[in-house]
Design an enzyme around this catalytic site. Sequence first.
Site, PDB file in Angstrom:
ATOM      1  N   CYS A  49       0.835  -1.203   0.000  1.00 30.21           N
ATOM      2  CA  CYS A  49       0.000   0.000   0.000  1.00 30.21           C
ATOM      3  C   CYS A  49       0.875   1.260   0.000  1.00 30.21           C
ATOM      4  CB  CYS A  49      -0.967  -0.050   1.176  1.00 30.21           C
ATOM      5  SG  CYS A  49      -2.313   1.106   1.042  1.00 30.21           S
TER       6      CYS A  49
ATOM      7  N   HIS B 215      -3.400  -5.689   1.128  1.00 29.70           N
ATOM      8  CA  HIS B 215      -2.781  -5.946   2.437  1.00 29.70           C
ATOM      9  C   HIS B 215      -2.916  -7.414   2.830  1.00 29.70           C
ATOM     10  CE1 HIS B 215      -2.443  -1.698   3.912  1.00 29.70           C
ATOM     11  NE2 HIS B 215      -3.401  -1.495   3.031  1.00 29.70           N
TER      12      HIS B 215
ATOM     13  N   GLU C  20      -1.481  -8.746   5.317  1.00 34.55           N
ATOM     14  CA  GLU C  20      -1.440  -8.807   6.792  1.00 34.55           C
ATOM     15  C   GLU C  20      -2.818  -8.629   7.422  1.00 34.55           C
ATOM     16  OE1 GLU C  20      -0.591  -6.218   5.028  1.00 34.55           O
ATOM     17  OE2 GLU C  20      -0.937  -4.331   6.100  1.00 34.55           O
TER      18      GLU C  20
END
Lengths: 227, 80
Positions: free
Chosen positions: A85, A201, A203
Amino acid sequence: MKSSVITFPGSNCDRDMDVALKKFGFNNIMVWHNDSELPKSDLVVLPGGFSYGDYLRCGSMASKSKIMQSVINFAKTGGLVMGICNGFQILVETGLVPGVLLRNKYLEFICKNVFVKLNNKDNAYFKNLNKDVLEFHIAHNEGNYFCTNDQLKEIKDNNQIAIYYCNSEGNIDDQYNPNGSIKNIAGIFNKQKNVLGMMPHPERMIDQSLSGEDGSLFFKNLINNIK
Amino acid sequence: MKISAIITLKKDVLDPQGKVIQQALDGMGFKDVDEVRQGKYFEIDVKENDPNKAKEIVEEMCKKLLANLVIENYKIIGTQ
């Protein structure tokens, strides 16, 4: 396996990344942007967020910060550097990966789950993954990938496109393009494929009860590839 | 010495903000607008007093930080 996550003023996914890396076995260290020396690492992550308040252009200020010189040197000697990002925006501003990220086509901040299709698995990030379509999360205002026609030809010729926005079946079509990116590009590599920048993302997809597990697959596979 | 520089998007780069501004202008009754492109303006006060050298310094700044040459052009538009 050692990893480093760089924290810039305004980073806000650095701790999420730290949690994810540790969950899957990395010995992670948080590194401050104003440090000049990078700890010995097998992987360096530039996290998401709004470094320097997105002033001037997203990622432009962070790309000039002290630690980045060490990160650039690390990348140039083959070290694995992943930008997520805002981290991707920082990577394009350093020139480690080609292109640039513009405002989303419809000027909206987009925050939703998306599917991405892996384009190239011949690299440390995606090698041995048994899925070709992953569900990740995006949250950005400037994720509209753009490059010149010459650059596009070059990244295609060098197989540098990492992932495309697609639907759950892996169909890459304009209607599954959330932000106007050229050719639905969601992430790209440098020529050598040791540097990966992507808007989604992983994560945020590491817990079944909170989100999903495709991020877990990604990180588990990544650490096995690096070992 | 104060140097003024403008940064503009290159011709082929989509400018969604400019487009929305044009639509707003259109809604306000400015019907004669073909296109709006938005850019940035910088006024940089440098210690150098020689205008040519001062321009050179700011040009370097444009190349290295203020503009992203993949999508933007810069132009020094004034010294005072």
